[in-house]
Motif scaffolding. Structure first.
Motif, PDB file in Angstrom:
ATOM      1  N   ARG A 135     -17.234  19.761  -8.954  1.00 35.49           N
ATOM      2  CA  ARG A 135     -16.627  20.799  -7.409  1.00 35.49           C
ATOM      3  C   ARG A 135     -16.792  19.140  -7.468  1.00 35.49           C
ATOM      4  O   ARG A 135     -17.198  18.263  -6.539  1.00 35.49           O
ATOM      5  CB  ARG A 135     -17.319  21.087  -7.379  1.00 35.49           C
ATOM      6  N   ASN A 184      -5.153  22.329  -6.159  1.00 31.88           N
ATOM      7  CA  ASN A 184      -6.180  21.048  -6.819  1.00 31.88           C
ATOM      8  C   ASN A 184      -5.339  19.916  -7.086  1.00 31.88           C
ATOM      9  O   ASN A 184      -4.317  19.974  -8.137  1.00 31.88           O
ATOM     10  CB  ASN A 184      -7.219  22.116  -8.004  1.00 31.88           C
ATOM     11  N   SER A 228     -12.685  31.011  -4.452  1.00 30.38           N
ATOM     12  CA  SER A 228     -12.692  30.151  -3.354  1.00 30.38           C
ATOM     13  C   SER A 228     -12.258  30.159  -2.123  1.00 30.38           C
ATOM     14  O   SER A 228     -12.107  31.270  -1.461  1.00 30.38           O
ATOM     15  CB  SER A 228     -11.796  29.024  -3.484  1.00 30.38           C
ATOM     16  N   ILE A 237     -17.900  19.801   0.838  1.00 29.74           N
ATOM     17  CA  ILE A 237     -17.969  20.377  -0.320  1.00 29.74           C
ATOM     18  C   ILE A 237     -19.125  21.032  -0.008  1.00 29.74           C
ATOM     19  O   ILE A 237     -20.194  21.018   0.496  1.00 29.74           O
ATOM     20  CB  ILE A 237     -18.706  20.296  -1.566  1.00 29.74           C
ATOM     21  N   PRO A 296     -20.732  27.634  -3.260  1.00 30.70           N
ATOM     22  CA  PRO A 296     -19.369  28.296  -3.655  1.00 30.70           C
ATOM     23  C   PRO A 296     -19.144  29.553  -2.670  1.00 30.70           C
ATOM     24  O   PRO A 296     -19.969  30.028  -2.722  1.00 30.70           O
ATOM     25  CB  PRO A 296     -19.688  28.312  -5.149  1.00 30.70           C
ATOM     26  N   PRO A 322     -15.827  26.041  -3.200  1.00 30.80           N
ATOM     27  CA  PRO A 322     -14.932  26.525  -4.447  1.00 30.80           C
ATOM     28  C   PRO A 322     -15.167  27.660  -5.175  1.00 30.80           C
ATOM     29  O   PRO A 322     -16.306  28.110  -4.487  1.00 30.80           O
ATOM     30  CB  PRO A 322     -15.354  25.194  -5.189  1.00 30.80           C
TER      31      PRO A 322
END
Length: 151
Positions: free
Chosen positions: A80, A29, A124, A117, A120, A73
């Motif tokens: 996010r 990240n 991940s 995105i 979740p 994620p």
């Protein structure tokens, strides 16, 4: 005109492939402050995972592609921002080049990787969507990017 062409206003959808990296692969990240050696280790793991998955897929060698990455994620992550995982996507795209899917990841061969995105998942997961740009008309490619970029 076939049904899919009619649904998309006459635009023929080019062939795309979904490439999933294994769930729970440690991702990088942009907000992390990693020691360069630790980051290099993580890049190597992601790059090798993408190489392995690409070599065991049915994705042919492409000359030009659009790639977007979907970050799923971890369920514990509340903020996010998909663009924060660009370092992971870069490493994965390098794995595609290593596998021979793309000749290079420069502007002549690659559009993206663009972030998305996803839902979740525990641990991940990074998923790449690869679209063959040679199957798209230049006018349609122009809709994906600013003028003067990979037409």
């Amino acid at each position: 005109m076939t049904a899919p062409e009619a649904e998309h206003g006459g635009i023929i959808r080019p062939q795309s492939w979904r490439l999933e990296l294994p769930a729970k692969t440690k991702l990088i990240n942009a907000n992390q402050n990693l020691h360069f050696r630790r980051k290099a280790e993580m890049v190597k793991v992601i790059r090798n995972a993408a190489w392995t998955m690409a070599r065991h897929s049915d994705i042919p060698a492409l000359q030009r592609a659009h790639v977007y990455f979907v970050i799923h994620p971890d369920t514990s992550i509340k903020r996010r921002d998909p663009g924060n995982w660009a370092p992971s996507a870069k490493a994965a795209v390098d794995g595609l080049v290593d596998a021979g899917i793309l000749p290079d990841d420069n502007k002549d061969h690659l559009l993206g990787p663009d972030p998305r995105i996803g839902t979740p998942v525990k641990g991940s997961q990074l998923v790449l969507w690869i679209t063959d740009l040679d199957q798209m008309h230049a006018d349609h490619i122009a809709l994906l990017n600013p003028p003067g970029v990979l037409a």
